[in-house]
Design a protein around this motif. Sequence first.
Motif, PDB file in Angstrom:
ATOM      1  N   ARG A  32      59.512  51.813  -6.907  1.00 50.27           N
ATOM      2  CA  ARG A  32      58.148  52.694  -7.118  1.00 50.27           C
ATOM      3  C   ARG A  32      58.455  53.314  -8.520  1.00 50.27           C
ATOM      4  O   ARG A  32      57.598  53.285  -9.480  1.00 50.27           O
ATOM      5  CB  ARG A  32      57.674  53.498  -5.968  1.00 50.27           C
ATOM      6  CG  ARG A  32      56.731  54.725  -6.292  1.00 50.27           C
ATOM      7  CD  ARG A  32      56.710  55.671  -5.542  1.00 50.27           C
ATOM      8  NE  ARG A  32      57.723  56.581  -5.868  1.00 50.27           N
ATOM      9  CZ  ARG A  32      58.459  57.119  -4.732  1.00 50.27           C
ATOM     10  NH1 ARG A  32      58.238  57.105  -3.646  1.00 50.27           N
ATOM     11  NH2 ARG A  32      59.369  58.125  -5.170  1.00 50.27           N
ATOM     12  N   ASP A 124      56.482  52.846   4.986  1.00 50.77           N
ATOM     13  CA  ASP A 124      55.430  54.102   5.006  1.00 50.77           C
ATOM     14  C   ASP A 124      54.051  53.642   4.307  1.00 50.77           C
ATOM     15  O   ASP A 124      53.038  53.338   4.902  1.00 50.77           O
ATOM     16  CB  ASP A 124      55.813  55.415   5.169  1.00 50.77           C
ATOM     17  CG  ASP A 124      56.708  55.672   3.656  1.00 50.77           C
ATOM     18  OD1 ASP A 124      56.828  54.756   2.866  1.00 50.77           O
ATOM     19  OD2 ASP A 124      57.356  56.695   3.556  1.00 50.77           O
ATOM     20  N   ASP A 178      54.545  57.654  13.908  1.00 50.25           N
ATOM     21  CA  ASP A 178      55.541  58.618  13.225  1.00 50.25           C
ATOM     22  C   ASP A 178      54.771  59.522  12.547  1.00 50.25           C
ATOM     23  O   ASP A 178      54.136  59.159  11.421  1.00 50.25           O
ATOM     24  CB  ASP A 178      56.545  58.176  12.251  1.00 50.25           C
ATOM     25  CG  ASP A 178      57.331  58.943  11.751  1.00 50.25           C
ATOM     26  OD1 ASP A 178      57.529  60.229  12.161  1.00 50.25           O
ATOM     27  OD2 ASP A 178      58.461  58.587  11.029  1.00 50.25           O
ATOM     28  N   ARG A 181      54.782  60.785   8.668  1.00 45.67           N
ATOM     29  CA  ARG A 181      54.347  60.154   7.505  1.00 45.67           C
ATOM     30  C   ARG A 181      53.003  60.907   7.012  1.00 45.67           C
ATOM     31  O   ARG A 181      53.018  60.812   5.774  1.00 45.67           O
ATOM     32  CB  ARG A 181      53.965  58.577   8.027  1.00 45.67           C
ATOM     33  CG  ARG A 181      54.957  57.911   8.291  1.00 45.67           C
ATOM     34  CD  ARG A 181      54.584  56.466   8.922  1.00 45.67           C
ATOM     35  NE  ARG A 181      55.847  55.762   9.228  1.00 45.67           N
ATOM     36  CZ  ARG A 181      56.129  54.852  10.286  1.00 45.67           C
ATOM     37  NH1 ARG A 181      54.844  54.712  11.001  1.00 45.67           N
ATOM     38  NH2 ARG A 181      57.045  54.307  10.709  1.00 45.67           N
ATOM     39  N   ARG A 184      54.633  63.126   4.731  1.00 42.29           N
ATOM     40  CA  ARG A 184      55.262  62.420   3.607  1.00 42.29           C
ATOM     41  C   ARG A 184      54.173  62.024   2.554  1.00 42.29           C
ATOM     42  O   ARG A 184      54.731  62.094   1.392  1.00 42.29           O
ATOM     43  CB  ARG A 184      55.985  61.186   4.158  1.00 42.29           C
ATOM     44  CG  ARG A 184      57.458  61.591   4.729  1.00 42.29           C
ATOM     45  CD  ARG A 184      58.084  60.263   4.971  1.00 42.29           C
ATOM     46  NE  ARG A 184      58.332  59.177   3.990  1.00 42.29           N
ATOM     47  CZ  ARG A 184      59.269  59.277   3.164  1.00 42.29           C
ATOM     48  NH1 ARG A 184      60.313  60.212   3.256  1.00 42.29           N
ATOM     49  NH2 ARG A 184      59.584  58.205   2.361  1.00 42.29           N
ATOM     50  N   ARG A 187      53.712  64.954   0.360  1.00 45.20           N
ATOM     51  CA  ARG A 187      54.869  64.988  -0.440  1.00 45.20           C
ATOM     52  C   ARG A 187      55.052  64.304  -1.590  1.00 45.20           C
ATOM     53  O   ARG A 187      55.071  64.581  -2.785  1.00 45.20           O
ATOM     54  CB  ARG A 187      56.017  65.091   0.524  1.00 45.20           C
ATOM     55  CG  ARG A 187      57.514  65.528  -0.121  1.00 45.20           C
ATOM     56  CD  ARG A 187      58.060  64.368  -0.925  1.00 45.20           C
ATOM     57  NE  ARG A 187      59.067  63.572  -0.013  1.00 45.20           N
ATOM     58  CZ  ARG A 187      59.595  62.615  -0.279  1.00 45.20           C
ATOM     59  NH1 ARG A 187      59.803  62.426  -1.564  1.00 45.20           N
ATOM     60  NH2 ARG A 187      60.402  61.847   0.477  1.00 45.20           N
TER      61      ARG A 187
HETATM   62  P1  ATP Z   1      62.612  59.743  -2.847  1.00 42.87           P
HETATM   63  O1  ATP Z   1      62.278  59.811  -4.328  1.00 42.87           O
HETATM   64  O2  ATP Z   1      62.404  61.389  -2.608  1.00 42.87           O
HETATM   65  O3  ATP Z   1      63.934  59.220  -2.554  1.00 42.87           O
HETATM   66  P2  ATP Z   1      61.548  57.720  -1.181  1.00 42.87           P
HETATM   67  O4  ATP Z   1      60.263  57.035  -1.075  1.00 42.87           O
HETATM   68  O5  ATP Z   1      62.821  56.744  -1.597  1.00 42.87           O
HETATM   69  O6  ATP Z   1      61.412  58.920  -2.156  1.00 42.87           O
HETATM   70  P3  ATP Z   1      63.196  58.259   1.199  1.00 42.87           P
HETATM   71  O7  ATP Z   1      63.129  59.478   2.050  1.00 42.87           O
HETATM   72  O8  ATP Z   1      64.403  58.133   0.134  1.00 42.87           O
HETATM   73  O9  ATP Z   1      61.668  58.130   0.073  1.00 42.87           O
HETATM   74  O10 ATP Z   1      62.726  57.053   2.127  1.00 42.87           O
HETATM   75  C1  ATP Z   1      63.410  55.655   1.418  1.00 42.87           C
HETATM   76  C2  ATP Z   1      62.344  54.553   1.898  1.00 42.87           C
HETATM   77  O11 ATP Z   1      62.379  54.510   3.299  1.00 42.87           O
HETATM   78  C3  ATP Z   1      60.879  54.937   1.562  1.00 42.87           C
HETATM   79  O12 ATP Z   1      60.572  54.615   0.216  1.00 42.87           O
HETATM   80  C4  ATP Z   1      60.105  54.282   2.502  1.00 42.87           C
HETATM   81  O13 ATP Z   1      60.092  52.660   2.350  1.00 42.87           O
HETATM   82  C5  ATP Z   1      61.070  54.296   4.043  1.00 42.87           C
HETATM   83  N1  ATP Z   1      60.802  55.271   4.700  1.00 42.87           N
HETATM   84  C6  ATP Z   1      61.156  56.581   4.705  1.00 42.87           C
HETATM   85  N2  ATP Z   1      60.715  57.302   5.573  1.00 42.87           N
HETATM   86  C7  ATP Z   1      59.943  56.834   6.419  1.00 42.87           C
HETATM   87  C8  ATP Z   1      59.205  56.850   7.430  1.00 42.87           C
HETATM   88  N3  ATP Z   1      58.870  57.968   8.153  1.00 42.87           N
HETATM   89  N4  ATP Z   1      58.312  55.843   7.852  1.00 42.87           N
HETATM   90  C9  ATP Z   1      58.319  54.528   7.113  1.00 42.87           C
HETATM   91  N5  ATP Z   1      59.151  54.326   6.376  1.00 42.87           N
HETATM   92  C10 ATP Z   1      59.795  55.192   5.651  1.00 42.87           C
END
Ligand code: ATP
Length: 507
Positions: A32, A124, A178, A181, A184, A187
Amino acid sequence: MNSSFIPTPVLGILDTLKTSGYQAHIVGGCVRDLFLGREPKDWDITTDAKPEKVLTLFPDSFYENDFGTVGVKVEPFHKDRRPDREHDVIEVTTYRTESSYSDRRRPDHVEFVTSLTEDLSRRDFTMNAVALEVRNQDSSSEEKSRPVDIVDPFHGQDDIRDRLIRTVGNPEQRFGEDALRMIRAIRLYAELREPGVENGKGWEIDESTVAAAKKHAGLLSHVSRERVRDEFSKIILSGSPSEGVELLRTTGLLSDIVPELEEGVGVGQNLHHTFTVYEHNLRALEHCPSRKLEVRLAALLHDIGKPKTKRGDGYRSTFYNHDHVGARMTRAILVRLRYPVAVIENVTMLVDNHLFYYNVGEVTEASVRRLIRRVGLENMKDLMDVRIADRLGSGVPKAKPYKLRHLEYMIDKVSKDPVSVKMLAVNGSDLIKELALAPGPKIGAILDVLLSEVIEDPIQNTREILLGRAKDLSNENLETLRERAKEVIEEKRDEDDKDIKNRHKVA
Ligand code: ATP
Ligand code: MG
């Protein structure tokens, strides 16, 4: 897109997995961020290799949790991290689905799967469910520019282009699985909605996703406080923290996280303020000059005690004691959210002291020393940042730079003066040796009295004077000594506080 944006250690892990016969893709937040032209915070890889296999392929790796994630240690490559660290970690996660979440906290069990699409479908948001595959090295091409294929079954790229946060699949079902989310989503909204970034303010959460959050907000109470805390902290530290908190409120999630903030909604203040208590708390957070979590939390919570202490109405209303009441509430809030003790102590102290009085020419050096004694020299900058946040959050155009600069100068000036027992010209063993006193609590009490006197008059901080004074004090009993130390420090401090209250009716 080509591979030139991808750090060499990440390419190395992808290649090792693929030459061993496995699939390997880059996924999640880093993809992303790449599409947005932002620097990814960390890099995640997904693969069909089982965790045990990943562990053997990368000797310098460790199992991170029960969910199939292995951390692989690599040469440091992130620019904005501590330069002296030994390694960075890249997370390698095996394709999986998360079955049911019957306790709404964590999946009952994780099932490894063989298809990338299935793995992407458990993620998510659509923007987090895009995968990148780096094509194999072609001997004729340069290492730096290998082609990259995009796997995007949920049209995440469209949503990234439209700045839309949308769940993969039905939001009600996904939040039901969950509940974390929901927070999230907010956030990510607060983090992505960065002022000053191109299209930064354009981010929105998809309507049906917001509607589902409103409907299911109550489910957040089932989620572990640690998970909620970590997302909440990220909102507070984001580029749009107050928009994040406001969205938490309008979706109903704030009632589960910090319901105390809602007590300030619609609560008007006095002649010093144009905003309600809630609006002011948010504005203080928004304008907080510090990027430290403790300071931002203190900015958000500094007036949390106002609704409970409000007396009277209209422009004459008062909020006596809201600093101390607010400090107690702050402690309870942070304990409930399982913040580490050091964070709790720090934020509570900042809220407790946020009304410190300072006016050029009026405040004595002794009172600045008393303030430092109470707050700690190392925390004075943070306390000033809370004050700046408070002032800017009141809609006052300037943070009175002159006054604060003068306070900085005063702090600097008195910072060599004794403000703690350690800085006295005598210590406990001097008293025991020179005055033939028995070791025990009385020694500490004598030192406290000496300090309280030296804070008033630092000239007295010589070995000779203090030993003489200690000799007199040693005839007093322990209780009297303790009383005396308290009297000098706390009563004077109370006088400082009274000053504030009289002048400002506790603004
Ligand atoms: P950051 O830039 O803060 O790392 P991120 O989107 O990578 O943001 P992470 O918490 O590192 O967030 O999670 C990595 C990936 O795992 C997410 O991009 C998402 O695809 C998946 N993910 C994380 N938490 C969840 C959740 N609670 N339910 C479903 N998918 C999740
Ligand atoms: Mg991530």
